[in-house]
Design a protein around this motif. Structure first.
Motif, PDB file in Angstrom:
ATOM      1  N   SER A  39       0.823  -1.213   0.000  1.00 50.10           N
ATOM      2  CA  SER A  39       0.000   0.000   0.000  1.00 50.10           C
ATOM      3  C   SER A  39       0.851   1.254   0.000  1.00 50.10           C
ATOM      4  CB  SER A  39      -0.939   0.007   1.209  1.00 50.10           C
ATOM      5  OG  SER A  39      -1.892  -1.034   1.117  1.00 50.10           O
ATOM      6  N   GLU A  40       1.933   1.222   0.751  1.00 48.68           N
ATOM      7  CA  GLU A  40       2.815   2.383   0.854  1.00 48.68           C
ATOM      8  C   GLU A  40       3.550   2.673  -0.451  1.00 48.68           C
ATOM      9  OE1 GLU A  40       5.304   1.298   4.093  1.00 48.68           O
ATOM     10  OE2 GLU A  40       3.768   1.708   5.622  1.00 48.68           O
ATOM     11  N   HIS A  41       3.644   1.674  -1.334  1.00 50.99           N
ATOM     12  CA  HIS A  41       4.336   1.864  -2.606  1.00 50.99           C
ATOM     13  C   HIS A  41       3.374   2.092  -3.772  1.00 50.99           C
ATOM     14  CE1 HIS A  41       7.721   0.330  -0.262  1.00 50.99           C
ATOM     15  NE2 HIS A  41       8.510   0.776  -1.213  1.00 50.99           N
ATOM     16  N   MET A  42       2.082   2.130  -3.487  1.00 44.25           N
ATOM     17  CA  MET A  42       1.109   2.431  -4.528  1.00 44.25           C
ATOM     18  C   MET A  42       1.082   3.936  -4.818  1.00 44.25           C
ATOM     19  SD  MET A  42      -0.290  -0.399  -5.531  1.00 44.25           S
ATOM     20  CE  MET A  42      -0.176  -2.097  -4.932  1.00 44.25           C
ATOM     21  N   ALA A  43       0.617   4.281  -6.005  1.00 43.56           N
ATOM     22  CA  ALA A  43       0.515   5.695  -6.375  1.00 43.56           C
ATOM     23  C   ALA A  43      -0.471   6.435  -5.485  1.00 43.56           C
ATOM     24  CB  ALA A  43       0.096   5.813  -7.843  1.00 43.56           C
ATOM     25  N   THR A  44      -1.364   5.687  -4.837  1.00 40.51           N
ATOM     26  CA  THR A  44      -2.422   6.270  -4.004  1.00 40.51           C
ATOM     27  C   THR A  44      -2.066   6.317  -2.530  1.00 40.51           C
ATOM     28  OG1 THR A  44      -3.434   4.088  -3.799  1.00 40.51           O
ATOM     29  CG2 THR A  44      -4.223   5.489  -5.597  1.00 40.51           C
ATOM     30  N   ALA A  45      -0.790   6.149  -2.194  1.00 43.81           N
ATOM     31  CA  ALA A  45      -0.375   6.042  -0.796  1.00 43.81           C
ATOM     32  C   ALA A  45      -0.741   7.272   0.041  1.00 43.81           C
ATOM     33  CB  ALA A  45       1.137   5.812  -0.720  1.00 43.81           C
ATOM     34  N   PHE A  46      -0.994   8.387  -0.617  1.00 45.68           N
ATOM     35  CA  PHE A  46      -1.281   9.636   0.106  1.00 45.68           C
ATOM     36  C   PHE A  46      -2.752   9.767   0.516  1.00 45.68           C
ATOM     37  CE2 PHE A  46      -1.941  10.398  -4.377  1.00 45.68           C
ATOM     38  CZ  PHE A  46      -3.099  11.157  -4.420  1.00 45.68           C
TER      39      PHE A  46
END
Length: 250
Positions: free
Chosen positions: A169-176
């Motif tokens: 999850s932390e490395h997905m583009a949506t992590a923010f």
């Protein structure tokens, strides 16, 4: 319709697959580009209404990696629309921050510059974040995340045994941002089309026959009302959820 909504249960993140622009235009004897332009007007309406309702994140599937296979004239028209539709007015008027996810390096340089400029101009806005998925697909995103994690392991920054769901999850583009609670698809198709596959594991899905250019505030309210009518269990039983809800009540 707004009066029927529980304002305490408005989804904080709504993702939308904006489908039906081309068919909407064809039914009117117009070129597909006419439908895409009408779709921009729908984006403005839905963005304003989501902000008013208190939605915190709105993610719009704008252009997939597969869309690069469309006719060059349509791709060029879509890129032109991106340039002309990113108006500061819609963001500043509604206090909306702008973000983008996707393989941005594939986009024309002038589009990349416009995206960066809009993100910088709206960075301080705080009512809602509107995210466009541009040159995006879940398979691209997950492949990139796996590649980045593999590099960290090779460089000794991360141990293989420490890789978890949170790591992905932390490395997905949506992590923010949080995962979407509600995914809406317009246009009558009932598939996900390579969109946010990791993030929608427990999202509620809502499909409507309405083409995107005709999707308005009332359509949004109906989707949210349908979402609010469901019990979100996340693998638990109905009885467990009901007991938890009782305990949370004052």
């Amino acid at each position: 319709m707004t009066q029927q909504l529980d304002m305490n249960r408005i989804p904080q993140h709504i993702a939308i697959i904006m489908d039906g622009n081309g068919r909407w235009a064809a039914e009117r004897g117009k070129p597909r580009s006419f439908g895409h332009q009408a779709g921009v007007d729908a984006v403005r309406k839905i963005t304003s209404e989501c902000t008013r309702l208190g939605v915190k994140y709105l993610t719009l599937y704008t252009f997939s990696t597969e869309n690069w296979n469309r006719p060059a004239t349509e791709v060029a028209a879509l890129m032109g629309l991106v340039l002309t539709s990113l108006e500061d007015e819609i963001f500043m008027k509604n206090n909306v921050r702008f973000e983008v996810i996707g393989d941005i390096e594939r986009l024309p340089v002038e589009v990349q510059q416009k995206l960066k400029q809009t993100m910088e101009h709206t960075a301080a806005n705080s009512a809602m974040t509107m995210v466009i998925a541009l040159s995006y697909s879940s398979r691209w995103e997950i492949t990139k995340a796996a590649h980045d994690i593999a590099l960290e392991v090779a460089e000794g920054k991360l141990k293989a045994e420490d890789i978890s769901e949170e790591t992905l999850s932390e490395h997905m583009a949506t992590a923010f941002m949080p995962d979407p609670e509600l995914l809406i698809r317009t246009g009558g198709e009932e598939r996900i089309s390579n969109y946010l596959l990791w993030q929608i594991a427990y999202s509620e899905l809502y499909f409507t026959e309405t083409y995107w250019p005709d999707f308005d505030e009332e359509g949004l309210h109906r989707a949210i009302a349908d979402y609010q009518s469901r019990q979100r269990r996340f693998g638990k039983t109905e009885a467990q959820v009901e007991e938890e809800e009782k305990q949370q009540k004052p």
